[in-house]
Design an enzyme around this catalytic site. Structure first.
Site, short mmCIF file in Angstrom:
data_model
loop_
_atom_site.label_atom_id
_atom_site.label_comp_id
_atom_site.label_asym_id
_atom_site.label_seq_id
_atom_site.Cartn_x
_atom_site.Cartn_y
_atom_site.Cartn_z
N LYS A 63 0.86 -1.20 -0.07
CA LYS A 63 -0.08 -0.08 -0.04
C LYS A 63 0.99 1.23 0.05
O LYS A 63 1.86 1.52 0.83
CB LYS A 63 -1.01 0.03 1.20
CG LYS A 63 -1.69 1.27 1.45
CD LYS A 63 -2.46 1.23 2.64
CE LYS A 63 -2.81 2.84 2.84
NZ LYS A 63 -3.19 2.91 4.42
N GLY B 214 -7.21 9.01 10.19
CA GLY B 214 -7.26 9.20 11.96
C GLY B 214 -8.22 10.39 12.03
O GLY B 214 -8.39 10.67 13.42
N ALA C 21 -9.17 5.50 4.81
CA ALA C 21 -8.93 6.63 5.80
C ALA C 21 -10.07 7.54 6.15
O ALA C 21 -11.10 7.82 5.15
CB ALA C 21 -7.77 7.37 5.20
N GLY C 22 -10.27 7.79 7.37
CA GLY C 22 -11.36 8.84 7.88
C GLY C 22 -12.90 8.12 8.09
O GLY C 22 -13.25 8.90 8.83
N ASN D 257 -8.69 1.47 10.36
CA ASN D 257 -7.81 1.16 11.37
C ASN D 257 -8.05 2.03 12.65
O ASN D 257 -8.48 1.54 13.55
CB ASN D 257 -6.46 1.62 11.09
CG ASN D 257 -5.28 1.23 12.00
OD1 ASN D 257 -5.46 0.85 12.90
ND2 ASN D 257 -4.29 1.75 11.69
N THR D 258 -8.14 3.45 12.62
CA THR D 258 -8.34 4.48 13.75
C THR D 258 -9.45 4.09 14.44
O THR D 258 -9.56 3.98 15.67
CB THR D 258 -8.19 5.75 13.43
OG1 THR D 258 -6.83 5.89 12.88
CG2 THR D 258 -8.12 6.72 14.46
#
Lengths: 367, 256
Positions: B97, B158, B184-185, B206-207
């Site tokens: 990635k 994040g 993301a986000g 993830n976050t």
């Protein structure tokens, strides 16, 4: 790009006392809720009046830190290479007037210390020297880096300020981080505390992080030695220095350290008091001002306080520290200052896991 | 019916990809991956430490997963390429990635450097999944450069701000002949469901999972949301109407 020296110049005659008198509860509450703080918002959070909002600031700082960094603390340890020094800084254990055993590590000793440290699992190291271009020239630092990169994946330097091409030389040898404390941002105070030696050149030191960034450094860590000046304005200058660097060099990872002065050979008494509460306030204010900025807490702080700072915005901590040259193999050697938290790397890791945090030993891969 | 999609010739049956940063302990990762049902897991090469097994993040990713090292920390194409090669040399496989970030305040990707890195790594046989700011022209260049999928951000890494780039991602889904993976986000399962309903091939989270009070429960919530969103997409949701459609004021007279 304007130098930070010029940015700082804007505050030359700034009346901090008067500014703090004009802060209001209403504005502080509004600032705590903002997503992007201005310079003066940050200063508001450093005001005496903001002290009653520490819990609110802490809640937000805690959430922001977890959001941006996760439940992790990066670990590193310092390695003192040499304590020869030509400067006369009244507060420092290594200054020229102090009588102590002067030493610099041979490359074999560097390898020996590296072996001891890497057995703890640490992969990030911060190397330090005093200022002596004769005893610890850039070529010596570079040779040490060549040895250390066999053991560590990230090497930062905390050495005397260098020229841009010298930073480039160290970076090509494997250095990726710079720590440079201005000691005290107030230029008049600075002159009073640095009596002799090249360190008297305030501006050359102040602009060192800029030179390192231009040379391609990955991370920079700035700070004031707390106790040498009025902490509220010094913390303000530290924060806007970090912000300046982040704006000027967006690709660089910027962090601050809030080191409080410690007892050392020579017995200097700091002119300004910085309490635990003050330290926490500056960390929280900085976190709200720069949500992605790192905050490094060294073993200058007590173990019980460090344990609490984990949830108050800290992102990086030293462990298993020793401030003497060759001190890991020779316990007779005098350190730069006395450390407060003597725990080993394993003990620090245990404490972090106990608080629901992951100790991260490796966060960079030398390319 | 089996609902799979392909990346780099591999059939992927889970549309929830996972990131491994920010967890309070690496020991959580196996249970989170299992609960999420994820088949593709990304790790930052900067965190991989084969010399320290107990703290080595790579050792916690279940063996049946596709390991996708990411180039976190790369500031330009050259660094991304070096990180990818180091990852392959370290035994992390051919998937990568690409993350090239030149802005540490918002962590927004540098699309230009990302295209360059994609071209080089694809030509070296990597299965390249570039993380990018959603932009149609850049996405087309990534296709030409040999990307295996395109990973537009929903909002900054994040930030947990959700699908703020929805309209731009919708265009990529319509126009780009590769799997579009929203990366993301995404802060909440409902936002992951929204991305899937739009027709995204998958999402990467993830976050939102790692920083939840209960990461395992949150992994399950995301899994269900991704499945629900995907099902809804396949079921073909009815059109949304701006007004209730009781009559046809302009054309009603045409009725016989």
């Amino acid at each position: 790009m304007m130098s930070f020296y010029n940015v700082l110049g804007r505050y030359k005659n700034f009346d901090f006392e008067r500014f703090f008198e004009q802060t209001s509860d209403e504005s502080i509450q509004r600032i705590i809720a903002k997503s992007r703080l201005t310079e003066l918002d940050y200063l508001n959070l450093l005001s005496p009046r903001s002290e009653i909002y520490l819990e609110e600031m802490a809640q937000r700082a805690h959430r922001l830190t977890i959001q941006h960094f996760g439940r992790v603390i990066f670990l590193y340890t310092p390695l003192y290479l040499a304590n020869f020094c030509v400067n006369q800084c009244v507060y420092c254990g290594f200054q020229i007037k102090n009588e102590l055993k002067r030493k610099k590590l041979t490359l074999a000793e560097v390898a020996h210390e590296a072996e001891i440290i890497s057995a703890t699992g640490l992969k990030h190291i911060l190397i330090l020297t005093g200022e002596s271009r004769r005893e610890s020239p850039v070529s010596y630092i570079r040779e040490c880096v060549e040895v250390l990169k066999k053991y560590f994946t990230s090497i930062s330097v905390e050495v005397y300020p260098l020229e841009e091409h010298e930073y480039a030389e160290l970076i090509s040898a494997g250095v990726d981080g710079l720590t440079m404390y201005q000691e005290v941002y107030n230029e008049e105070e600075y002159a009073k505390l640095h009596l002799a030696g090249p360190k008297r050149d305030y501006r050359f030191r102040l602009e060192a992080p800029e030179r390192a960034c231009r040379a391609g450094i990955r991370t920079v860590n700035v700070g004031a030695l707390l106790g040498l000046g009025e902490w509220r304005s010094e913390s303000f200058f530290t924060g806007i220095h970090a912000d300046y660097l982040q704006n000027a060099f967006p690709e660089v990872e910027v962090s601050i350290s809030p080191p409080r002065i410690r007892p050392q050979v020579g017995g200097f008494q700091p002119g300004f008091k910085v309490t635990d509460k003050n330290l926490v306030q500056l960390m929280l204010a900085f976190r709200l001002y720069m949500p992605r900025g790192g905050i490094t807490i060294s073993t200058r702080e007590r173990a019980d306080l460090r344990d609490r700072l984990v949830k108050l915005g800290a992102t990086k901590m030293s462990a298993g520290s020793c401030t003497a040259v060759g001190g890991r193999s020779d316990s007779e050697s005098a350190g730069q200052f006395e450390i407060s938290d003597e725990r080993s790397v394993a003990e620090m890791a245990g404490m972090l896991y106990g608080q629901g945090y992951q100790p991260v030993y490796k966060d960079w891969q030398m390319l | 019916m089996k609902d799979v999609f392909k990346i780099g010739g591999r059939e992927i049956n889970s549309r929830l990809l996972l990131g491994t940063g920010k967890f309070s302990s690496n020991k959580l990762i196996p249970e989170v991956v299992e609960t999420a049902g994820s088949q593709v897991v990304t790790i930052a090469l900067r965190r991989v430490d084969p010399a320290y097994e107990e703290e080595n993040i790579a050792a916690y990713v279940p063996g049946n997963c596709i390991l996708m090292p990411n180039t976190s920390g790369a500031r330009n194409a050259g660094e991304a390429v070096r990180i990818a090669r180091l990852a392959r040399a370290a035994g992390c496989g051919d998937w990568v990635k690409i993350e090239v970030i030149t802005d540490n305040r918002y962590l927004l990707p540098d699309n230009y450097e990302t295209v360059k890195a994609t071209e080089i790594l694809a030509s070296e046989g990597f299965v390249v999944l570039p993380y990018m700011s959603p932009d149609l022209m850049v996405a087309k260049k990534l296709v030409e450069a040999g990307a295996a999928a395109v990973m537009p951000l929903g909002s900054p890494i994040g930030s947990n701000r959700g699908l703020r780039t929805k309209e731009l991602i919708r265009i990529l889904i319509d126009e780009i002949p590769l799997p579009i993976i929203v990366d993301a986000g995404l802060g909440r399962p409902s936002e992951a469901a929204e991305a899937m309903e739009m027709g995204a091939a998958a999402v990467l989270v993830n976050t939102a999972i790692a920083t939840a009070s209960d990461p395992v429960a949150m992994a399950r919530a995301f899994r269900l949301a991704v499945e629900a969103g995907r099902l809804a997409y396949l079921a073909g949701p009815g059109e949304t109407q701006e007004f209730a459609r009781a009559s046809s004021p302009l054309t009603g007279f045409l009725r016989d």
